[in-house]
Motif scaffolding. Structure first.
Motif, PDB file in Angstrom:
ATOM      1  N   VAL A 278       2.432  -1.977   3.881  1.00 34.48           N
ATOM      2  CA  VAL A 278       3.616  -2.064   4.752  1.00 34.48           C
ATOM      3  C   VAL A 278       3.208  -2.426   6.177  1.00 34.48           C
ATOM      4  N   ILE A 279       2.137  -1.831   6.683  1.00 35.20           N
ATOM      5  CA  ILE A 279       1.689  -2.156   8.036  1.00 35.20           C
ATOM      6  C   ILE A 279       1.266  -3.614   8.132  1.00 35.20           C
ATOM      7  N   ALA A 280       0.582  -4.119   7.096  1.00 35.63           N
ATOM      8  CA  ALA A 280       0.192  -5.533   7.097  1.00 35.63           C
ATOM      9  C   ALA A 280       1.420  -6.439   7.072  1.00 35.63           C
ATOM     10  N   LEU A 281       2.412  -6.046   6.278  1.00 33.25           N
ATOM     11  CA  LEU A 281       3.660  -6.821   6.235  1.00 33.25           C
ATOM     12  C   LEU A 281       4.324  -6.857   7.613  1.00 33.25           C
ATOM     13  N   LEU A 282       4.385  -5.702   8.259  1.00 34.34           N
ATOM     14  CA  LEU A 282       4.975  -5.632   9.603  1.00 34.34           C
ATOM     15  C   LEU A 282       4.152  -6.428  10.610  1.00 34.34           C
ATOM     16  N   GLY A 283       2.833  -6.388  10.470  1.00 36.58           N
ATOM     17  CA  GLY A 283       1.981  -7.157  11.374  1.00 36.58           C
ATOM     18  C   GLY A 283       2.197  -8.650  11.236  1.00 36.58           C
TER      19      GLY A 283
ATOM     20  N   GLY B 256      -3.702  -5.254   8.593  1.00 40.42           N
ATOM     21  CA  GLY B 256      -4.265  -4.599   7.415  1.00 40.42           C
ATOM     22  C   GLY B 256      -5.685  -4.123   7.641  1.00 40.42           C
ATOM     23  N   ALA B 257      -6.496  -4.949   8.309  1.00 38.08           N
ATOM     24  CA  ALA B 257      -7.874  -4.551   8.600  1.00 38.08           C
ATOM     25  C   ALA B 257      -7.905  -3.370   9.566  1.00 38.08           C
ATOM     26  N   ALA B 258      -7.034  -3.393  10.579  1.00 43.39           N
ATOM     27  CA  ALA B 258      -7.002  -2.300  11.554  1.00 43.39           C
ATOM     28  C   ALA B 258      -6.551  -0.996  10.907  1.00 43.39           C
ATOM     29  N   ALA B 259      -5.554  -1.073  10.045  1.00 44.84           N
ATOM     30  CA  ALA B 259      -5.060   0.129   9.364  1.00 44.84           C
ATOM     31  C   ALA B 259      -6.150   0.732   8.476  1.00 44.84           C
ATOM     32  N   THR B 260      -6.864  -0.100   7.739  1.00 41.41           N
ATOM     33  CA  THR B 260      -7.919   0.403   6.860  1.00 41.41           C
ATOM     34  C   THR B 260      -9.092   0.950   7.659  1.00 41.41           C
ATOM     35  N   ALA B 261      -9.443   0.282   8.752  1.00 46.49           N
ATOM     36  CA  ALA B 261     -10.517   0.788   9.609  1.00 46.49           C
ATOM     37  C   ALA B 261     -10.159   2.157  10.181  1.00 46.49           C
ATOM     38  N   ALA B 262      -8.889   2.341  10.545  1.00 49.91           N
ATOM     39  CA  ALA B 262      -8.452   3.645  11.048  1.00 49.91           C
ATOM     40  C   ALA B 262      -8.623   4.720   9.977  1.00 49.91           C
ATOM     41  N   LEU B 263      -8.294   4.397   8.737  1.00 51.37           N
ATOM     42  CA  LEU B 263      -8.427   5.356   7.635  1.00 51.37           C
ATOM     43  C   LEU B 263      -9.880   5.729   7.368  1.00 51.37           C
ATOM     44  N   LEU B 264     -10.764   4.744   7.407  1.00 50.58           N
ATOM     45  CA  LEU B 264     -12.129   4.960   6.950  1.00 50.58           C
ATOM     46  C   LEU B 264     -13.096   5.387   8.042  1.00 50.58           C
ATOM     47  N   TYR B 265     -12.833   5.024   9.286  1.00 52.80           N
ATOM     48  CA  TYR B 265     -13.800   5.281  10.342  1.00 52.80           C
ATOM     49  C   TYR B 265     -13.406   6.387  11.314  1.00 52.80           C
ATOM     50  N   VAL B 266     -12.127   6.562  11.562  1.00 54.23           N
ATOM     51  CA  VAL B 266     -11.704   7.562  12.542  1.00 54.23           C
ATOM     52  C   VAL B 266     -12.092   8.984  12.143  1.00 54.23           C
TER      53      VAL B 266
ATOM     54  N   LEU C 212      -6.669  -8.395   2.036  1.00 53.02           N
ATOM     55  CA  LEU C 212      -7.987  -9.036   2.172  1.00 53.02           C
ATOM     56  C   LEU C 212      -8.767  -8.407   3.320  1.00 53.02           C
ATOM     57  N   GLY C 213      -8.087  -8.195   4.436  1.00 53.50           N
ATOM     58  CA  GLY C 213      -8.737  -7.515   5.559  1.00 53.50           C
ATOM     59  C   GLY C 213      -9.164  -6.110   5.188  1.00 53.50           C
ATOM     60  N   ALA C 214      -8.334  -5.432   4.395  1.00 52.46           N
ATOM     61  CA  ALA C 214      -8.670  -4.077   3.946  1.00 52.46           C
ATOM     62  C   ALA C 214      -9.927  -4.096   3.080  1.00 52.46           C
ATOM     63  N   GLN C 215     -10.029  -5.075   2.186  1.00 49.50           N
ATOM     64  CA  GLN C 215     -11.212  -5.157   1.329  1.00 49.50           C
ATOM     65  C   GLN C 215     -12.480  -5.411   2.140  1.00 49.50           C
ATOM     66  N   ALA C 216     -12.385  -6.248   3.164  1.00 48.90           N
ATOM     67  CA  ALA C 216     -13.553  -6.511   4.011  1.00 48.90           C
ATOM     68  C   ALA C 216     -14.017  -5.233   4.708  1.00 48.90           C
ATOM     69  N   VAL C 217     -13.074  -4.439   5.206  1.00 50.09           N
ATOM     70  CA  VAL C 217     -13.418  -3.181   5.875  1.00 50.09           C
ATOM     71  C   VAL C 217     -14.014  -2.187   4.874  1.00 50.09           C
ATOM     72  N   ILE C 218     -13.448  -2.121   3.676  1.00 50.16           N
ATOM     73  CA  ILE C 218     -13.969  -1.212   2.650  1.00 50.16           C
ATOM     74  C   ILE C 218     -15.422  -1.560   2.319  1.00 50.16           C
ATOM     75  N   LEU C 219     -15.721  -2.846   2.173  1.00 53.98           N
ATOM     76  CA  LEU C 219     -17.089  -3.255   1.872  1.00 53.98           C
ATOM     77  C   LEU C 219     -18.035  -2.887   3.009  1.00 53.98           C
TER      78      LEU C 219
ATOM     79  N   ALA D 238      -4.563   8.513  12.362  1.00 53.11           N
ATOM     80  CA  ALA D 238      -5.035   7.214  12.852  1.00 53.11           C
ATOM     81  C   ALA D 238      -4.216   6.079  12.262  1.00 53.11           C
ATOM     82  N   LEU D 239      -3.903   6.187  10.977  1.00 49.05           N
ATOM     83  CA  LEU D 239      -3.078   5.169  10.327  1.00 49.05           C
ATOM     84  C   LEU D 239      -1.693   5.119  10.959  1.00 49.05           C
ATOM     85  N   GLY D 240      -1.127   6.295  11.241  1.00 49.51           N
ATOM     86  CA  GLY D 240       0.168   6.327  11.912  1.00 49.51           C
ATOM     87  C   GLY D 240       0.115   5.685  13.288  1.00 49.51           C
ATOM     88  N   GLY D 241      -1.018   5.861  13.988  1.00 49.04           N
ATOM     89  CA  GLY D 241      -1.166   5.215  15.292  1.00 49.04           C
ATOM     90  C   GLY D 241      -1.150   3.704  15.194  1.00 49.04           C
ATOM     91  N   VAL D 242      -1.822   3.169  14.171  1.00 50.37           N
ATOM     92  CA  VAL D 242      -1.812   1.707  13.971  1.00 50.37           C
ATOM     93  C   VAL D 242      -0.407   1.238  13.626  1.00 50.37           C
TER      94      VAL D 242
END
Length: 300
Positions: free
Chosen positions: A176-181, A252-262, A206-213, A281-285
């Motif tokens: 949803v965040i990626a769609l809104l972005g 999408g990349a920013a949302a996933t980075a917030a989930l995994l790194y914050v 796709l951005g989420a997958q790059a961050v996950i890797l 963090a996800l809510g902040g993004v």
């Protein structure tokens, strides 16, 4: 003559009553749990590394074993996982396309005479006039059968693995965040061109997958190569919204980075605190995405 006492009395020769199963009092048993020692019938015993344990001890042991989880905190399922949410999103997109095709009586020109399409497509002046729902609904519209097929195939390929790693709730939030972005980027940089499609959200995955890797310390180059190819296609083929793709990718990349790194950055030490930090963090993004969207709408 006196009784020599052979065999004792009749009562002394009666064997003691056999223990009863704790779960089935009507079943006498000579078996018992090797962990708690309580009597149990064969139906209530399970083979263990040493002896047999009752069903209560087996359940208690399973509760004591920590649940294996992914890098995002989603539970790892030992059986074949089902990316249910990805399938639901595909079904919703196909259903909405079918409605527009029926209304327009065409699977190739479904955008021309469909009232639903005209009411849902992302168009800056309409959004500025108060039709804010277009920011979301446009992500479920497609122009022609080929547009739908390409996007749904991409969602099927990319979405399944992403959903398994993030878990359904986090996956939906990132989508949803990626769609809104993607919508925010279009409204800011190209608001006068009607835009539709799920590709902004898919680029976000796709951005989420790059961050996950990156979080797993694996090379993101295969995903980055796919992104680069799609950017080239977006630039060279007319009618494709480059800004929608880029906005979705970044969000999408920013949302996933917030989930995994914050969670690690704030020192979360257990699963519960890490999950809370990730969601905040996800809510902040998400909030930042909404602020950018509001600014874009105000500037139209």
């Amino acid at each position: 003559m006196t009784n020599p006492g052979w065999g004792g009395t009749a009562s002394e020769g009666t064997p003691p009553p056999q223990p009863r199963c704790v779960h089935h009092p009507d079943r006498p048993t000579a078996l018992s749990c090797t962990r708690c020692g309580r009597p149990a019938c064969p139906d209530c015993l399970c083979a263990a590394s040493v002896g047999h344990q009752c069903v209560d001890c087996v359940a208690a042991g399973q509760r004591d074993v920590p649940q294996a989880r992914t890098v995002a905190g989603a539970p790892v399922r030992t059986q074949l996982p089902t990316p249910l949410l990805t399938y639901v999103l595909i079904a919703v997109n196909v259903l909405i396309f079918a409605v527009t095709a029926v209304q327009s009586r065409s699977v190739m020109d479904n955008h021309i005479a469909s009232p639903l399409f005209l009411d849902w497509v992302l168009w800056g002046p309409a959004v500025a006039a108060g039709e804010f729902s277009r920011i979301v609904t446009s992500g479920f519209l497609h122009i022609g059968l080929m547009h739908l097929a390409v996007n749904m195939f991409a969602l099927y390929v990319i979405g399944r693995d992403t959903e398994m790693v993030l878990g359904r709730a986090r996956y939906l939030a990132v989508y949803v965040i990626a769609l809104l972005g993607g919508s925010a980027s279009v409204l800011m940089l190209d608001p006068l061109i009607p835009t539709a499609g799920a590709s902004g959200a898919i680029f976000g995955l796709l951005g989420a997958q790059a961050v996950i890797l990156l979080r797993l310390k694996r090379s993101p180059m295969p995903v980055l190569a796919v992104i680069a190819i799609n950017v080239i296609i977006s630039v060279t083929i007319p009618g494709i919204s480059l800004w929608g793709h880029m906005g979705g990718l970044v969000a999408g990349a920013a949302a996933t980075a917030a989930l995994l790194y914050v969670p690690g950055a704030v020192g979360a030490r257990d699963r519960k605190s890490a999950g809370t930090a990730g969601w905040f963090a996800l809510g902040g993004v998400g909030l930042l995405t909404l602020v950018v969207t509001a600014a874009a709408v105000a500037a139209i």
